[in-house]
Design a protein around this motif. Structure first.
Motif, short mmCIF file in Angstrom:
data_model
loop_
_atom_site.label_atom_id
_atom_site.label_comp_id
_atom_site.label_asym_id
_atom_site.label_seq_id
_atom_site.Cartn_x
_atom_site.Cartn_y
_atom_site.Cartn_z
N GLU A 335 18.28 -34.79 -8.12
CA GLU A 335 17.87 -33.72 -9.01
C GLU A 335 17.44 -32.53 -8.17
O GLU A 335 17.09 -32.68 -7.00
CB GLU A 335 16.71 -34.16 -9.92
CG GLU A 335 17.16 -34.80 -11.20
CD GLU A 335 16.01 -34.92 -12.20
OE1 GLU A 335 16.31 -35.08 -13.39
OE2 GLU A 335 14.83 -34.86 -11.81
N TYR A 336 17.45 -31.36 -8.79
CA TYR A 336 17.07 -30.15 -8.06
C TYR A 336 15.64 -30.24 -7.54
O TYR A 336 14.72 -30.64 -8.26
CB TYR A 336 17.15 -28.93 -8.97
CG TYR A 336 18.52 -28.62 -9.52
CD1 TYR A 336 19.66 -28.71 -8.74
CD2 TYR A 336 18.68 -28.22 -10.85
CE1 TYR A 336 20.91 -28.41 -9.24
CE2 TYR A 336 19.92 -27.90 -11.37
CZ TYR A 336 21.04 -28.01 -10.57
OH TYR A 336 22.27 -27.71 -11.08
N ARG A 337 15.47 -29.87 -6.28
CA ARG A 337 14.16 -29.64 -5.65
C ARG A 337 13.25 -30.87 -5.69
O ARG A 337 12.05 -30.76 -5.52
CB ARG A 337 13.47 -28.44 -6.30
CG ARG A 337 14.25 -27.13 -6.20
CD ARG A 337 13.57 -26.02 -6.97
NE ARG A 337 12.21 -25.82 -6.46
CZ ARG A 337 11.21 -25.34 -7.19
NH1 ARG A 337 11.41 -25.05 -8.46
NH2 ARG A 337 10.02 -25.17 -6.67
N THR A 338 13.82 -32.03 -5.88
CA THR A 338 13.05 -33.28 -5.89
C THR A 338 13.12 -33.89 -4.50
O THR A 338 14.21 -34.21 -4.02
CB THR A 338 13.60 -34.26 -6.92
OG1 THR A 338 13.53 -33.65 -8.21
CG2 THR A 338 12.80 -35.55 -6.93
N PRO A 339 12.00 -34.03 -3.81
CA PRO A 339 12.04 -34.44 -2.40
C PRO A 339 12.69 -35.81 -2.19
O PRO A 339 12.44 -36.76 -2.95
CB PRO A 339 10.56 -34.48 -1.99
CG PRO A 339 9.87 -33.57 -2.97
CD PRO A 339 10.63 -33.73 -4.25
N LEU A 340 13.52 -35.88 -1.19
CA LEU A 340 14.16 -37.11 -0.75
C LEU A 340 13.84 -37.34 0.72
O LEU A 340 13.83 -36.39 1.51
CB LEU A 340 15.68 -37.03 -0.93
CG LEU A 340 16.23 -36.84 -2.33
CD1 LEU A 340 17.74 -36.61 -2.26
CD2 LEU A 340 15.92 -38.03 -3.21
N GLN A 341 13.61 -38.56 1.09
CA GLN A 341 13.38 -38.90 2.49
C GLN A 341 14.70 -39.38 3.07
O GLN A 341 15.13 -40.51 2.84
CB GLN A 341 12.32 -40.00 2.63
CG GLN A 341 12.02 -40.35 4.08
CD GLN A 341 11.03 -41.50 4.20
OE1 GLN A 341 10.24 -41.72 3.31
NE2 GLN A 341 11.11 -42.22 5.32
N LEU A 342 15.35 -38.51 3.83
CA LEU A 342 16.65 -38.83 4.40
C LEU A 342 16.60 -38.96 5.91
O LEU A 342 17.58 -39.39 6.52
CB LEU A 342 17.68 -37.77 4.01
CG LEU A 342 17.86 -37.55 2.50
CD1 LEU A 342 18.93 -36.49 2.25
CD2 LEU A 342 18.21 -38.84 1.78
N LEU A 343 15.50 -38.54 6.53
CA LEU A 343 15.34 -38.70 7.98
C LEU A 343 14.02 -39.40 8.26
O LEU A 343 13.02 -39.12 7.59
CB LEU A 343 15.33 -37.34 8.69
CG LEU A 343 16.68 -36.66 8.97
CD1 LEU A 343 16.46 -35.35 9.69
CD2 LEU A 343 17.59 -37.56 9.79
#
Length: 343
Positions: A335-343
């Protein structure tokens, strides 16, 4: 092309395609909306939605927030990087089936400040902007952001000349072509050659290069592709995310890269052969794929994102193909601007 009545809202859901997963959340059902298609409803992918997400920043080295289309804001402890930030999202007639190449370029500074924070504030600070290519839905907001935030723009030679024409100081521009590996604050960024997606006939939309500074662009057709790049971001811990801007790639350029997560655009045509399979093979089956560039990029940047029904069907097909070819790969629909932990 789509019509306004063929767009639906999509909620964020995470698609766990690992072996033994009992329920897969895939594009399958927004309250009050019909099922995607009989094919999607019959798919094992069309089941439960994931729990609602929050706006709290995830733990980890970097927080990734999707800005729609292929855009991202990446924040680390010391650095803020944008990729292809396009927030203005003006109407070109595309969604209504009346696409106009002469649509005038415009910038919605208020929308940019609302999405990214105001210039001169900690929230609105930007250190670097990475550009995959210079079509309007990737580049139109970049010159304004560079001028108002003081960020360095990493782009192709075409992007360099366009940015100069649009008032970006020369000292804020860095030309890259693929193969470079650089420190951007506490990130390591590798520039990877890429390809742009093609229309159903195999053509490119607004092809072309600028080797000198052109007249100031006025319309979307004045922003040609100008070659396409992708960017591999690595943390000090060695995790890596590959950010693609168009729905094609050079699989030879990807071979040998160690990639944990890929931001993968959803293709709008079937022109590219074995789109999922070649990518998965070249990258040795990455652990996670985040689907991007599926939303209606002429609607405001508000959740839930809108998508054309035809795009939803393509997404279901792409997810099923990834699941078939790489059962341990997790697929995420953001979703827009929803933080994801990818690193």
């Amino acid at each position: 092309m789509t019509t306004p009545t063929s767009k639906r809202a999509l909620s964020r859901r995470t698609l766990m395609t690992g072996a033994g997963t009992a329920a897969l959340g895939v594009l399958g059902g927004v309250t009050g909306a019909r099922a995607l298609t009989d094919r999607a409803a019959a798919s094992p992918a069309a089941h439960a939605l994931a729990a609602p997400t929050t706006q709290e920043a995830p733990a980890g080295f970097a927080s990734f927030a999707w800005l729609g289309t292929s855009g991202w804001r990446v924040r680390t402890p010391t650095t803020t990087v944008l990729l292809d930030p396009y927030v203005t999202r003006f109407d070109t007639g595309l969604a209504a089936g009346r696409f106009s190449a002469t649509t005038r370029l415009s910038v919605d500074a208020a929308a940019l400040d609302a999405a990214l924070g105001a210039p001169g504030t900690p929230e609105g600070a930007v250190d670097s902007i990475l550009v995959t290519h210079t079509h309007w839905d990737h580049f139109a907001d970049v010159p304004h952001l560079a001028r108002t935030r003081g960020a360095t723009v990493f782009t192709t030679l075409t992007g360099y000349h366009l940015a100069l024409a649009m008032g970006v100081p020369r000292e804020q521009l860095a030309v890259v072509r693929g193969g470079e590996e650089m420190h951007l604050g506490d990130l390591v960024v590798r520039v990877v050659p890429a390809l742009h997606s093609r229309t159903a006939s195999g053509a490119l939309l607004f092809p072309g290069l600028h080797t000198t500074v052109p007249a100031k662009p006025r319309t979307i057709a004045d922003l040609p592709e100008g070659d396409t790049l992708s960017y591999l971001l690595r943390s000090p811990q060695g995790r890596s995310v590959l950010l693609l801007g168009g729905s094609d790639y050079d699989d030879q350029a990807l071979r040998g890269l160690r990639v944990d997560t890929v931001a993968l655009p959803v293709p709008s045509t079937d022109v590219t052969t074995d789109y999922a399979g070649r990518l998965l093979t070249a990258l040795d089956h990455p652990g996670q794929i985040v689907l991007v560039h599926w939303d209606d990029f002429e609607s405001p940047l508000t959740n839930p994102p809108l998508a054309a029904e035809s795009t939803e069907v393509r997404m279901v097909g792409l997810i099923e193909e990834i699941r078939r070819l790489s059962p341990r790969t997790e697929v995420v629909v953001p979703e827009y601007r929803t933080p994801l932990q990818l690193l």
